[in-house]
Design a protein around this motif. Structure first.
Motif, PDB file in Angstrom:
ATOM      1  N   ILE A 245      27.712  37.776  11.340  1.00 51.20           N
ATOM      2  CA  ILE A 245      28.108  36.387  11.557  1.00 51.20           C
ATOM      3  C   ILE A 245      27.316  35.867  12.739  1.00 51.20           C
ATOM      4  O   ILE A 245      27.269  36.505  13.787  1.00 51.20           O
ATOM      5  CB  ILE A 245      29.620  36.279  11.849  1.00 51.20           C
ATOM      6  N   SER A 246      26.705  34.720  12.564  1.00 53.66           N
ATOM      7  CA  SER A 246      25.887  34.160  13.625  1.00 53.66           C
ATOM      8  C   SER A 246      25.924  32.647  13.571  1.00 53.66           C
ATOM      9  O   SER A 246      26.502  32.051  12.664  1.00 53.66           O
ATOM     10  CB  SER A 246      24.444  34.636  13.495  1.00 53.66           C
ATOM     11  N   GLU A 247      25.287  32.064  14.547  1.00 49.54           N
ATOM     12  CA  GLU A 247      25.132  30.618  14.608  1.00 49.54           C
ATOM     13  C   GLU A 247      23.642  30.373  14.844  1.00 49.54           C
ATOM     14  O   GLU A 247      23.210  30.102  15.947  1.00 49.54           O
ATOM     15  CB  GLU A 247      26.001  30.063  15.755  1.00 49.54           C
ATOM     16  N   PRO A 248      22.816  30.568  13.798  1.00 48.02           N
ATOM     17  CA  PRO A 248      21.366  30.479  13.970  1.00 48.02           C
ATOM     18  C   PRO A 248      20.860  29.048  13.906  1.00 48.02           C
ATOM     19  O   PRO A 248      20.016  28.714  13.105  1.00 48.02           O
ATOM     20  CB  PRO A 248      20.841  31.309  12.800  1.00 48.02           C
ATOM     21  N   MET A 249      21.402  28.194  14.725  1.00 50.94           N
ATOM     22  CA  MET A 249      21.025  26.789  14.676  1.00 50.94           C
ATOM     23  C   MET A 249      19.841  26.543  15.602  1.00 50.94           C
ATOM     24  O   MET A 249      19.185  27.444  16.034  1.00 50.94           O
ATOM     25  CB  MET A 249      22.205  25.900  15.061  1.00 50.94           C
ATOM     26  N   GLY A 250      19.657  25.352  15.944  1.00 50.50           N
ATOM     27  CA  GLY A 250      18.524  24.905  16.720  1.00 50.50           C
ATOM     28  C   GLY A 250      17.953  23.708  15.986  1.00 50.50           C
ATOM     29  O   GLY A 250      18.372  23.384  14.881  1.00 50.50           O
ATOM     30  N   THR A 251      17.015  23.070  16.573  1.00 52.12           N
ATOM     31  CA  THR A 251      16.416  21.912  15.938  1.00 52.12           C
ATOM     32  C   THR A 251      15.720  22.340  14.652  1.00 52.12           C
ATOM     33  O   THR A 251      14.842  23.202  14.673  1.00 52.12           O
ATOM     34  CB  THR A 251      15.414  21.240  16.885  1.00 52.12           C
ATOM     35  N   LEU A 252      16.141  21.794  13.543  1.00 54.24           N
ATOM     36  CA  LEU A 252      15.583  22.085  12.225  1.00 54.24           C
ATOM     37  C   LEU A 252      15.619  23.578  11.878  1.00 54.24           C
ATOM     38  O   LEU A 252      14.778  24.081  11.152  1.00 54.24           O
ATOM     39  CB  LEU A 252      14.155  21.547  12.102  1.00 54.24           C
ATOM     40  N   LEU A 253      16.591  24.292  12.393  1.00 55.06           N
ATOM     41  CA  LEU A 253      16.805  25.721  12.150  1.00 55.06           C
ATOM     42  C   LEU A 253      15.708  26.627  12.686  1.00 55.06           C
ATOM     43  O   LEU A 253      15.766  27.835  12.493  1.00 55.06           O
ATOM     44  CB  LEU A 253      16.990  26.007  10.651  1.00 55.06           C
ATOM     45  N   VAL A 254      14.704  26.098  13.334  1.00 54.18           N
ATOM     46  CA  VAL A 254      13.603  26.940  13.782  1.00 54.18           C
ATOM     47  C   VAL A 254      13.392  26.897  15.289  1.00 54.18           C
ATOM     48  O   VAL A 254      12.731  27.775  15.836  1.00 54.18           O
ATOM     49  CB  VAL A 254      12.274  26.583  13.068  1.00 54.18           C
ATOM     50  N   ASN A 255      13.934  25.930  15.983  1.00 57.84           N
ATOM     51  CA  ASN A 255      13.768  25.852  17.421  1.00 57.84           C
ATOM     52  C   ASN A 255      14.535  26.987  18.081  1.00 57.84           C
ATOM     53  O   ASN A 255      15.538  27.458  17.573  1.00 57.84           O
ATOM     54  CB  ASN A 255      14.259  24.497  17.937  1.00 57.84           C
ATOM     55  N   GLU A 256      14.098  27.451  19.197  1.00 59.75           N
ATOM     56  CA  GLU A 256      14.710  28.522  19.976  1.00 59.75           C
ATOM     57  C   GLU A 256      14.598  29.873  19.287  1.00 59.75           C
ATOM     58  O   GLU A 256      15.179  30.848  19.720  1.00 59.75           O
ATOM     59  CB  GLU A 256      16.180  28.213  20.290  1.00 59.75           C
TER      60      GLU A 256
END
Length: 102
Positions: A39-50
């Motif tokens: 389980i994760s929260e792999p967000m960021g800008t457009l799913l690729v930032n950070e």
């Protein structure tokens, strides 16, 4: 987040016997066995930032059993075109501070 998760788990004795929280970067930690669920929260800008999405894939490859599940399992990118002159200038100035702008 790991400390908060430990507190939540400690409040439920049934879960405390079944869940182990391991604090650390996914690239650095070692697990005693493969996991059934990630389980994760792999967000960021457009799913690729950070580079969060990259870490999520690394976790999948290193730690997930072949029949394991990942949550979330799908990511969607929604975009709408717009223009903002002040935002454009702000971003352009940041780029020019890093690179030589002509």
């Amino acid at each position: 987040m790991a400390e908060y998760a430990r507190k939540l788990i400690a409040g439920n004795p049934t879960l405390a016997q079944r869940i182990t929280v391991i604090k650390g970067r996914v690239e650095d930690v070692e697990l005693p066995e493969k996991a059934d669920i990630l389980i994760s929260e792999p967000m960021g800008t457009l799913l690729v930032n950070e580079r969060m999405l990259e870490s999520y894939v690394i976790a999948r490859d290193r730690f997930l059993t072949p029949t394991g599940k990942m949550f979330p399992g799908v990511g969607r990118i929604h975009m709408a075109p717009f223009t903002d002159e002040y935002l454009f200038i702000e971003i352009a100035n940041k780029v020019c501070n890093v690179f030589v702008c002509i």
